[in-house]
Scaffold this active site. Structure first.
Site, PDB file in Angstrom:
ATOM      1  CB  CYS A   1      -3.713   0.711  -5.694  1.00 38.03           C
ATOM      2  SG  CYS A   1      -5.364   0.284  -5.168  1.00 38.03           S
TER       3      CYS A   1
ATOM      4  CG  ASP B   1      -3.741  -6.911  -3.293  1.00 39.23           C
ATOM      5  OD1 ASP B   1      -4.635  -6.465  -2.556  1.00 39.23           O
ATOM      6  OD2 ASP B   1      -3.048  -6.198  -4.036  1.00 39.23           O
TER       7      ASP B   1
ATOM      8  CG  HIS C   1      -3.190  -3.549  -1.707  1.00 41.61           C
ATOM      9  ND1 HIS C   1      -3.368  -3.762  -3.051  1.00 41.61           N
ATOM     10  CD2 HIS C   1      -3.377  -2.225  -1.513  1.00 41.61           C
ATOM     11  CE1 HIS C   1      -3.664  -2.619  -3.649  1.00 41.61           C
ATOM     12  NE2 HIS C   1      -3.668  -1.663  -2.738  1.00 41.61           N
TER      13      HIS C   1
END
Lengths: 375, 175
Positions: free
Chosen positions: A167, A320, A349
């Site tokens: 991320c 996501d 995610h």
């Protein structure tokens, strides 16, 4: 007079009559039992939710090999005698906590890589306090990550390592590689934020009109409460309501409850984000999209993605809702690497890193890619 | 009546000028700073009132959007959900329809450019309000000769820059 006539006496019922179905009584009894059962489940859920904070996470054996006010550098105990020569330094995001990569033994990203023979280090960011409002990405990338990279290289006696980010940590790893490429052998990223013009998430939309300059001047760091407000806008009813219905329904399933509580603990374990770093994140990356334009500055250094030539693995999730896949995919076109691979998976995610799906479908492929480039 | 009025105005002006002159007196200690900045204090309070009024307008817009979305989702739920509740399955079907409909309606809202603008305004107004309070508190701190948040902030910035320079120099020397 008819009204006063006594009702006829009910006929005595023998054993045969007792076996007959009594339509009015059975549903009522069932309803009472169901209500009792629902109440029991609700009570159990209430008790269990109160204990969510104490559930164990991050249980894979490790030691803290370096520590500053900003981070802890963790080294995981290898699970095989001869690990791959190139160590992996995992860079976690500044949002929530790094133990999501080691949430529970059977769904641990870290443990899986260890079992596949890798030597793993992880940067566990500490919570910034009010005095850290001027800490920027320049500090995170050119000081903290650089110090950790040097530490790992020195300890393992190698010249290069695999930088592995998740991320926001993937974005920071990308920035680092563009500036310190000689120390990086491979760049393996999970859901990096790169081209925000293509981001279609709720968070990206909310960020577009946030006056972060004013926030920095007025309150300094981004408070966790503001992050909770953003989370509440993501899947507001499925995450905010439906998942608790599911919990009540599955409250007697220990495995389900354990998974639920660990994710819940992680979701609400949110530190503040250093003000200057958050300002760069929103203004430079989300609003002005400087990273993919090769105009993003870290201190006095320009981050030019086209300078990246190391092998690149870009792992994205099609569902996501925090980082759109469309926002991550353009990295493969922005770099100059000839050895580059995009892996897309049909998950979300968190599902990408902490789920059975991830263990069975994502990690074997990631391990294979890394193994081929870690000798 | 006119004479009386004239008298009252004169008396009032006289009173004000006495007060204004008193405020100019070099008083001792914190009151000196307080009297010097009395006008600015007043303007801070007026500004705070304006900020709160702006915030109310933004919050009204925010809640109006949320309420409209809620009403729309409720209507859609009523249309799609089972019309009678005789079995457990009917309740279950209602729950599913309700969650799906509300989820879609609110995700559309939160993804819209209009919501983003209003949310940004609410966020900004809240910061303005915090800033207004901070300014008033800072004036009091200054009057009491205490360090203020802005002054601490300058020190933090210097400390941060110094720490970074030391780190970079150490690194350079070690290389």
């Amino acid at each position: 007079m008819t009204q006063l006539e006594p009702l006829p006496k009910p006929e005595p019922q023998g054993p045969a009559a007792a076996d007959q179905p009594v339509p009015a009584k059975k549903p009522l009894a069932e309803a009472i039992n169901e209500a009792k059962e629902a109440y029991r489940k609700l009570e159990k859920t209430r008790e269990i939710l109160h204990s969510a904070g104490s559930i164990e996470v991050g249980q894979t054996p490790h030691e803290i090999v370096a520590e500053t006010r900003a981070y802890q550098l963790l080294h995981y105990r290898p699970m095989v005698a001869n690990t791959a020569k190139v160590p992996i330094l995992t860079v976690y995001a500044l949002i929530n906590k790094s133990y999501v990569l080691d949430l529970q033994p059977d769904k641990s990203w870290i443990r899986s890589l260890l079992s596949q023979g890798f030597d793993i280090y992880l940067i566990n960011w500490k919570d910034p306090s009010v005095v850290d409002k001027y800490v920027s990405f320049d500090d995170y990338v050119n000081a903290y990550i650089d110090d950790c990279v040097d530490f790992v290289l020195k300890k393992t006696k190698v010249d290069q390592l695999t930088l592995h980010g998740y991320c926001m940590g993937a974005t920071m790893s990308t920035m680092y590689t563009s500036l310190h490429q000689k120390k990086v052998r491979n760049l393996a990223l999970i859901a990096p934020v790169v081209d925000t013009s293509k981001d279609s998430t709720v968070i990206g939309n909310m960020a577009r009109n946030m006056d972060v300059e004013k926030m920095l001047a007025t309150i300094g760091n981004l408070p966790p409460e503001q992050l909770y407000a953003c989370y509440a806008a993501l899947k507001p009813f499925k995450q905010g309501l439906a998942k608790y219905f599911n919990l009540v329904q599955n409250i007697d399933n220990d495995s389900f409850v354990g998974n639920f509580l660990r994710i819940e603990k992680w979701l609400y374990d949110t530190p503040a984000i250093a003000g200057s770093a958050f300002k760069q994140w929103i203004d430079d990356i989300y609003k002005d999209n400087l990273l993919v334009k090769n105009e993003f500055m870290l201190g006095d250094k320009l981050v030019d993605l086209s300078k990246i030539t190391v092998p690149l693995l870009n792992i994205v999730a099609d569902e996501d809702h925090l980082v759109s896949p469309e926002c991550s995919v353009p990295l493969n076109d922005a770099v100059s690497s000839t050895d580059k691979r995009l892996m897309r998976f049909h998950t979300g995610h968190v599902g990408l890193i902490a789920s059975s799906y991830s263990q069975n479908n994502v990690l074997p492929k990631v391990g294979q890619w890394l193994k081929a480039r870690s000798s | 009546m006119t004479d009386n009025n004239q008298f009252n105005v004169e008396q009032f002006n006289k009173m004000l000028s006495v007060w204004a002159e008193s405020m100019k007196l070099p008083t001792i200690g914190p009151m000196y700073a307080f009297s010097k900045e009395f006008g600015e204090f007043a303007s801070e309070f007026i500004n705070l009132g304006k900020v709160m009024s702006d915030m109310k307008t933004s919050l009204d817009q925010y809640w109006s959007m949320v309420n409209a979305t809620y009403a729309k989702a409720s209507k859609e739920t009523a249309e799609k959900a089972p019309k009678q509740f005789l079995t457990k399955d009917d309740f279950e079907a209602y729950r599913k329809v309700m969650i799906e409909t509300f989820e879609n309606a609110f995700t559309d809202l939160f993804s819209s450019a209009e919501f983003s603008k209003v949310y940004g305004k609410v966020f900004s107004n809240q910061l303005d309000m915090s800033k207004g309070f901070q300014n008033i508190v800072e004036r009091n701190f200054k009057a009491l000769n205490l360090p203020t948040r802005s002054e601490m902030d300058e020190i933090l910035k210097d400390l941060h820059d110094l720490k970074r320079r030391v780190r970079d120099l150490e690194k350079k020397e070690a290389a």
